[in-house]
Design a protein around this motif. Structure first.
Motif, PDB file in Angstrom:
ATOM      1  N   GLU A  57     -37.370 -21.167  59.178  1.00 52.80           N
ATOM      2  CA  GLU A  57     -36.243 -21.405  60.017  1.00 52.80           C
ATOM      3  C   GLU A  57     -37.018 -19.956  61.425  1.00 52.80           C
ATOM      4  N   PRO A  58     -37.126 -20.526  62.272  1.00 46.60           N
ATOM      5  CA  PRO A  58     -37.561 -19.547  63.850  1.00 46.60           C
ATOM      6  C   PRO A  58     -35.949 -18.716  63.966  1.00 46.60           C
ATOM      7  N   PRO A  59     -36.781 -17.454  64.643  1.00 50.47           N
ATOM      8  CA  PRO A  59     -34.893 -17.000  65.355  1.00 50.47           C
ATOM      9  C   PRO A  59     -34.849 -17.667  66.779  1.00 50.47           C
ATOM     10  N   ARG A  60     -36.284 -18.331  67.125  1.00 48.07           N
ATOM     11  CA  ARG A  60     -34.902 -19.230  67.938  1.00 48.07           C
ATOM     12  C   ARG A  60     -36.156 -20.499  68.319  1.00 48.07           C
ATOM     13  N   HIS A  61     -36.053 -20.889  68.350  1.00 46.01           N
ATOM     14  CA  HIS A  61     -37.569 -22.619  68.784  1.00 46.01           C
ATOM     15  C   HIS A  61     -38.291 -22.182  70.021  1.00 46.01           C
ATOM     16  N   ARG A  62     -37.822 -20.868  71.113  1.00 43.93           N
ATOM     17  CA  ARG A  62     -38.546 -20.605  71.650  1.00 43.93           C
ATOM     18  C   ARG A  62     -39.193 -19.597  71.655  1.00 43.93           C
ATOM     19  N   VAL A  63     -40.269 -19.465  71.206  1.00 43.03           N
ATOM     20  CA  VAL A  63     -40.322 -17.517  71.430  1.00 43.03           C
ATOM     21  C   VAL A  63     -41.914 -17.439  72.286  1.00 43.03           C
ATOM     22  N   THR A  64     -41.485 -15.702  73.046  1.00 40.51           N
ATOM     23  CA  THR A  64     -42.670 -15.312  73.128  1.00 40.51           C
ATOM     24  C   THR A  64     -43.853 -13.478  72.725  1.00 40.51           C
ATOM     25  N   THR A  65     -44.242 -13.716  72.846  1.00 42.04           N
ATOM     26  CA  THR A  65     -44.909 -12.480  71.732  1.00 42.04           C
ATOM     27  C   THR A  65     -46.416 -11.650  72.611  1.00 42.04           C
ATOM     28  N   CYS A  66     -46.770 -10.936  72.632  1.00 45.19           N
ATOM     29  CA  CYS A  66     -47.815 -10.275  72.932  1.00 45.19           C
ATOM     30  C   CYS A  66     -48.754  -9.652  70.813  1.00 45.19           C
ATOM     31  N   GLN A  67     -49.722 -10.328  70.861  1.00 46.54           N
ATOM     32  CA  GLN A  67     -50.488 -10.165  69.354  1.00 46.54           C
ATOM     33  C   GLN A  67     -51.508  -9.105  69.176  1.00 46.54           C
ATOM     34  N   LYS A  68     -51.079  -8.224  68.854  1.00 48.06           N
ATOM     35  CA  LYS A  68     -52.244  -7.254  68.043  1.00 48.06           C
ATOM     36  C   LYS A  68     -53.445  -8.032  67.319  1.00 48.06           C
ATOM     37  N   CYS A  69     -54.769  -8.352  67.609  1.00 50.99           N
ATOM     38  CA  CYS A  69     -55.399  -8.923  66.868  1.00 50.99           C
ATOM     39  C   CYS A  69     -57.195  -8.883  66.166  1.00 50.99           C
ATOM     40  N   ILE A  70     -57.857  -8.524  65.685  1.00 50.75           N
ATOM     41  CA  ILE A  70     -58.102  -7.557  65.321  1.00 50.75           C
ATOM     42  C   ILE A  70     -59.660  -9.537  64.650  1.00 50.75           C
ATOM     43  N   ARG A  71     -60.245  -9.404  65.315  1.00 53.63           N
ATOM     44  CA  ARG A  71     -61.595 -10.015  64.425  1.00 53.63           C
ATOM     45  C   ARG A  71     -63.111  -9.384  64.591  1.00 53.63           C
ATOM     46  N   THR A  72     -63.225  -9.704  63.486  1.00 57.52           N
ATOM     47  CA  THR A  72     -63.954  -8.839  63.116  1.00 57.52           C
ATOM     48  C   THR A  72     -65.648 -10.029  62.763  1.00 57.52           C
ATOM     49  N   GLY A  73     -65.880 -10.698  62.633  1.00 63.37           N
ATOM     50  CA  GLY A  73     -66.850 -12.149  62.796  1.00 63.37           C
ATOM     51  C   GLY A  73     -68.416 -11.633  63.407  1.00 63.37           C
ATOM     52  N   ASP A  74     -68.082 -11.276  64.346  1.00 60.62           N
ATOM     53  CA  ASP A  74     -69.173 -10.698  65.528  1.00 60.62           C
ATOM     54  C   ASP A  74     -69.403  -8.836  65.588  1.00 60.62           C
ATOM     55  N   ILE A  75     -68.728  -7.982  65.131  1.00 57.27           N
ATOM     56  CA  ILE A  75     -69.153  -6.858  64.765  1.00 57.27           C
ATOM     57  C   ILE A  75     -70.240  -6.627  65.212  1.00 57.27           C
ATOM     58  N   GLU A  76     -71.451  -7.148  64.629  1.00 59.30           N
ATOM     59  CA  GLU A  76     -72.588  -6.464  64.849  1.00 59.30           C
ATOM     60  C   GLU A  76     -72.932  -6.499  66.127  1.00 59.30           C
ATOM     61  N   ASN A  77     -72.238  -8.037  67.250  1.00 59.08           N
ATOM     62  CA  ASN A  77     -72.725  -7.727  68.346  1.00 59.08           C
ATOM     63  C   ASN A  77     -72.142  -6.726  69.460  1.00 59.08           C
ATOM     64  N   VAL A  78     -70.909  -6.391  68.919  1.00 64.78           N
ATOM     65  CA  VAL A  78     -70.106  -5.582  69.741  1.00 64.78           C
ATOM     66  C   VAL A  78     -70.833  -4.524  70.128  1.00 64.78           C
ATOM     67  N   GLY A  79     -71.144  -4.504  70.973  1.00 66.99           N
ATOM     68  CA  GLY A  79     -72.216  -3.328  72.289  1.00 66.99           C
ATOM     69  C   GLY A  79     -73.065  -3.986  72.467  1.00 66.99           C
ATOM     70  N   LYS A  80     -73.865  -4.439  71.916  1.00 69.81           N
ATOM     71  CA  LYS A  80     -75.053  -5.332  72.331  1.00 69.81           C
ATOM     72  C   LYS A  80     -74.532  -5.892  73.816  1.00 69.81           C
ATOM     73  N   THR A  81     -73.218  -6.929  74.133  1.00 70.05           N
ATOM     74  CA  THR A  81     -73.432  -7.362  74.901  1.00 70.05           C
ATOM     75  C   THR A  81     -71.258  -7.053  75.695  1.00 70.05           C
ATOM     76  N   ALA A  82     -71.400  -7.320  77.129  1.00 66.63           N
ATOM     77  CA  ALA A  82     -69.756  -6.787  77.011  1.00 66.63           C
ATOM     78  C   ALA A  82     -68.715  -7.719  77.145  1.00 66.63           C
ATOM     79  N   ARG A  83     -69.227  -8.996  76.309  1.00 67.55           N
ATOM     80  CA  ARG A  83     -68.335  -9.877  75.718  1.00 67.55           C
ATOM     81  C   ARG A  83     -67.285  -9.786  74.430  1.00 67.55           C
TER      82      ARG A  83
END
Length: 882
Positions: A57-83
């Protein structure tokens, strides 16, 4: 559209959805809780899967967040492009069975276009929908008023959101037209083009299915909304910049790096790549370390190590020849601490982790780069472009050079390596003892097949009750779900309520008995708690019969419980003492509390000195002798934090928490069982301190009767030792010093006799030498000679006979062969090389070794080949002299 900073946009978004009845929650930890499908949190909804599926059961049925996220699938491309980037913040508004498509679409449009909020020009926004989602089309077209030609229908690859297993569904995205200058200038360039003109800024996911991870979809019990919007992307649009690296807070981090390196962004593409890599990776590492990830060689720890080392290497490419990432961390914290105050709270700790890892990498990188450079040159000299897998593995295994870095450098050189071959070598070398203990495996199966509703939980009464009557809900007998069990059966019993503490939080489970007035005795030796809250009492039926629905008396071993409580309360006192002596960077990284025994893991970056251990032990004992009352209370987590209660790294806490306070000395969040007064711990004694992993230390200690037993054992040892040495405990030290002096005198006499024996054998050796092209060669096996004597003889031969090559060997206990090879100065000038000679000789005996031209050592395993190997020495030397 008014310019707004990233931090302002974050607050604006959360405030907007609070005005729509949403509960604002802080970002969850990057370390997933009870989710083996994820290494790190990679989306805003990931930590809330149980709310979407209806499991919790959620603390409320309407929730808002700003979540820290990490994705490393494209790590080799980090830096090579600006996106590309590994770290980002995901803004989200969520509905768990409350509102659905209509409200989600209307609110997204209101937030983006209303002058009161972001105020984006509506004519620059284009919605997209799933190809057959006519309901979403009607809302956009008829209610929002977007012309049909401006609404784009896309297939599953673009407009059906799923990320591995879990909730998923069709989605409706909103794209922002950045202008022709960002486009590819093709005639058909429009929404969905691969160029940078149309940027997705919002994604309304209509979550209505569950993916089991194998492409099988089932309808969720409730329809949900999972909205995701990249904060950095929104900031790009609002601030009118080209990429996330030019957003205000991120750009400030990059400027710090520019100052350190003395370079400038947008002047040189190679420099820009390095600046982007470091900027992105230091953001990721700061957040990961703050949430409790520690650099290691596997799992999320390896992700962290890879990011840190990649950033450090790009610092070297910018000409920064010293550790510097910790300096940049100051700006990361300054730019983010308003929303993530834990960064400032754990600043000392984060700095030390990064400093230590960068220093460790700095010690290996230069030699590794040099060796890799030689390997690359050798491969290119042969006209090839693939580095052998054995070379890549040697770099990793011998020199600690990461394979990812090897691959990256090879790519820069237009080369590759055999990655499959490398992985095969890794698999051969790795010991498979890393698997976590899967104690709950059978229990997990059992809990799924008991026939009990998931909502049924075992009520734990054991904080205040040691003995109570309970009803048997289910039984597993000898591995099978059963209605009953009899004498001799191994059983797992589920009760409706229990005084037995289940193993968790580092505290071992209670032991005890289940009995009734019909002669039943079940001896419980373990208790585990399932994910759905059932306590599994594990033991053996010693007499009688136990059946489902029986009423049994559940009684714990109270003496053992008290001993465990001594240990657990002592860990709280220990953590406080560690922070007082070593610093506030100390955090608990794991613990094990058994009867009278404590094992406590903590974050620290050097061995704890004996002097520090004495101070820590004294502080804990002083707290015990002070007889502080130990008070346990339940309270809202915000109140607990205000009181200063310590929490564990990465631990997930509910809105109400249990707080354990020992006087004014320590206060922590804890679900374990404790004493009522610190004096009940008796005494505390540290017995060892050691390293567990990089940046993690371990203290083993005893409490209560454990200390008494330890002291008695030591006293017995002292008495027995004194008796064996025919002295008294009082005179024991003097007696030991006297014996050591006698041993030293004896060793000196032995060394003199050994030198005389060696000289006599050396004279005989000179008489046995053979002339090989003007060089005297000796190859001999010597008896009753130690490896040290062998080396001494070799040095004397080299000094007295400049034209001589000598290969000397001896077989030590266990059948191992020791070789020494020396070449006099003139023999070396003639072409003799001791290292190469010994390598060939040892190889014939299934061994190896090497060394300098004038001196080398080796070992061998096959004594049966020794004579043959020594006979080959003349030919080996002759070949060298040729």
């Amino acid at each position: 559209m008014q310019y707004r900073g990233l931090n302002e946009l974050r607050e604006m978004y959360l405030s907007f959805f609070e005005s729509k009845g949403h509960l604002r929650l802080p970002s969850f930890s990057l370390i997933p809780q009870n989710d083996a499908s994820l290494l790190l949190i990679n989306s805003g909804m990931a930590p809330m899967k149980p709310y979407f599926t209806g499991e919790q059961e959620p603390p409320r049925h309407r929730v808002t967040t700003c979540q820290k996220c990490i994705r490393t699938g494209d790590i080799e491309n980090v830096g090579k492009t600006a996106r590309h980037g590994t770290y980002f913040e995901m803004l989200g508004n969520f509905s768990f069975g409350d509102y659905f498509k209509r409200e989600a679409i209307h609110w997204s449009w209101e937030f983006l276009t209303s002058p009161e909020w972001v105020g984006i020009d509506p004519d620059r926004l284009y919605p997209s929908i799933y190809v057959d989602d006519d309901e979403a089309f009607e809302i956009w077209n008829k209610e929002i008023g977007i012309p049909a030609e401006r609404i784009f229908r896309f297939g599953k690859a673009d407009n059906f959101w799923e990320h591995g297993s879990g909730p998923c569904g069709p989605c409706s995205e909103i794209y922002y037209d950045r202008g022709e200058e960002y486009g590819c200038h093709k005639p058909d360039c429009t929404v969905g083009c691969d160029c940078d003109r149309y940027m997705e800024v919002w994604n309304n996911v209509f979550s209505q299915f569950n993916n089991d991870g194998h492409g099988n979809y089932t309808e969720l019990k409730q329809k949900n909304i999972d909205t995701g919007m990249g904060l950095e992307r929104l900031a790009c649009v609002v601030q009118g910049v080209g990429s996330l690296f030019e957003v205000d807070t991120v750009r400030n981090i990059m400027k710090h790096i520019e100052r350190i390196a003395g370079v400038e962004y947008h002047k040189d593409e190679k420099i820009d790549i390095s600046l982007r890599v470091i900027t992105d990776h230091i953001r990721s590492t700061a957040m990961m370390v703050c949430d409790g990830v520690i650099p290691s060689n596997e799992g999320r720890g390896y992700v962290l190590r890879r990011l840190l080392r990649r950033a450090a290497r790009h610092g070297k490419l910018l000409g920064i020849n010293r550790p510097f990432l910790s300096e940049v961390l100051d700006t990361v914290i300054a730019e983010n601490e308003g929303h993530y105050p834990e960064l400032a709270q754990k600043s000392d700790y984060i700095h030390k982790v990064i400093e230590m890892e960068e220093a460790r990498f700095d010690a290996t990188i230069d030699s590794g780069l040099s060796i890799l450079g030689d390997m690359v040159a050798a491969v290119k000299a042969e006209g090839k472009t693939e580095l052998p897998a054995s070379d890549a593995f040697k770099l990793y295994d011998t020199y600690g050079f990461p394979i990812d870095l090897t691959l990256e450098i090879l790519e820069e050189q237009g080369m590759t390596t055999d990655r499959a071959g490398f992985d095969a070598l890794m698999n051969e070398q790795r010991e498979r003892a890393r698997e976590d203990r899967k104690k709950m495996g059978d229990l997990g199966w059992a809990s799924e097949n008991l026939g009990l509703d998931k909502s049924i939980k075992t009520r734990f009464d054991g904080y205040t009750i040691m003995d109570e009557q309970a009803t048997v809900l289910a039984i597993v007998a000898n591995g099978e779900v059963s209605g009953s069990a009899a004498t001799g059966d191994q059983v797992t019993v589920v009760l409706d309520h229990t005084p037995f503490y289940a193993e968790m939080g580092g505290q071992v489970a209670d032991h005890g008995l289940l009995t009734n007035d019909k002669g039943l005795v079940v001896r419980i030796s373990d208790v585990q708690k399932t994910k759905d809250g059932k306590f599994m009492h594990i033991g053996v039926v010693e007499s009688g019969v136990i059946a489902v629905d029986d009423l049994v008396d559940a009684a714990i071993d109270t003496a053992r419980r008290q001993a465990i409580a001594r240990s657990h309360t002592a860990t709280h006192l220990l953590q406080k003492a560690l922070r007082m002596v070593l610093g506030t960077h100390v955090e608990q990284a794991g613990s094990y509390t058994d009867a009278d025994h404590v094992r406590f893991d903590f974050t620290h970056f050097a061995a704890v000195t004996q002097e520090e251990l004495v101070k820590i032990e004294d502080i804990v004992n002083d707290a015990i002798f002070a007889a502080y009352p130990v008070i346990t209370e339940e309270m809202p987590i915000d109140e607990a934090k205000k009181r200063g209660a310590m929490a564990l790294f990465g631990e997930k806490y509910g809105s109400t928490v249990r707080v354990v306070q020992a006087g004014d000395f320590s206060i922590e969040l804890c679900g374990g069982t404790h004493l009522t007064n610190t004096a009940q711990a008796g005494m505390f004694k540290i017995i060892s301190e050691s390293s567990v992993a990089a940046g993690v230390r371990r203290i083993e200690a005893l409490t209560g009767k454990g200390v008494l037993n330890f002291l008695q054992e030591k006293q017995t040892l002292i008495l027995d030792t004194a008796k064996a040495l025919k002295t008294t405990p009082h005179d024991l030290l003097g007696k030991v010093e006297q014996l050591l002096e006698e041993i030293r005198d004896t060793n000196k006499k032995v060394e003199k006799l050994s030198a005389k024996v060696a000289n006599m054998q050396m004279i005989d050796l000179f008489n046995l030498s053979r002339d090989v092209k003007g060089v005297n060669v000796i190859a001999a096996k010597l008896e009753d000679v130690t490896p040290d004597m062998l080396r001494v003889m070799g040095d004397q031969i080299k000094e007295k006979a400049p034209k001589m090559v000598a290969v000397l060997s001896t077989v030590v206990e266990g059948g191992k062969i020791n070789f020494v090879c020396v070449c006099g100065a003139e023999a070396v000038k003639a072409g003799a090389h001791a290292g190469k000679i010994i390598k060939e000789v040892a190889k014939m005996c299934n061994g190896g070794g090497g060394g300098r031209p004038d001196n080398a050592t080796a070992g061998g395993k096959d004594v049966s080949k020794l004579e043959e190997a020594l006979e080959a020495v003349n030919n080996i030397v002759e070949a060298q002299l040729s």
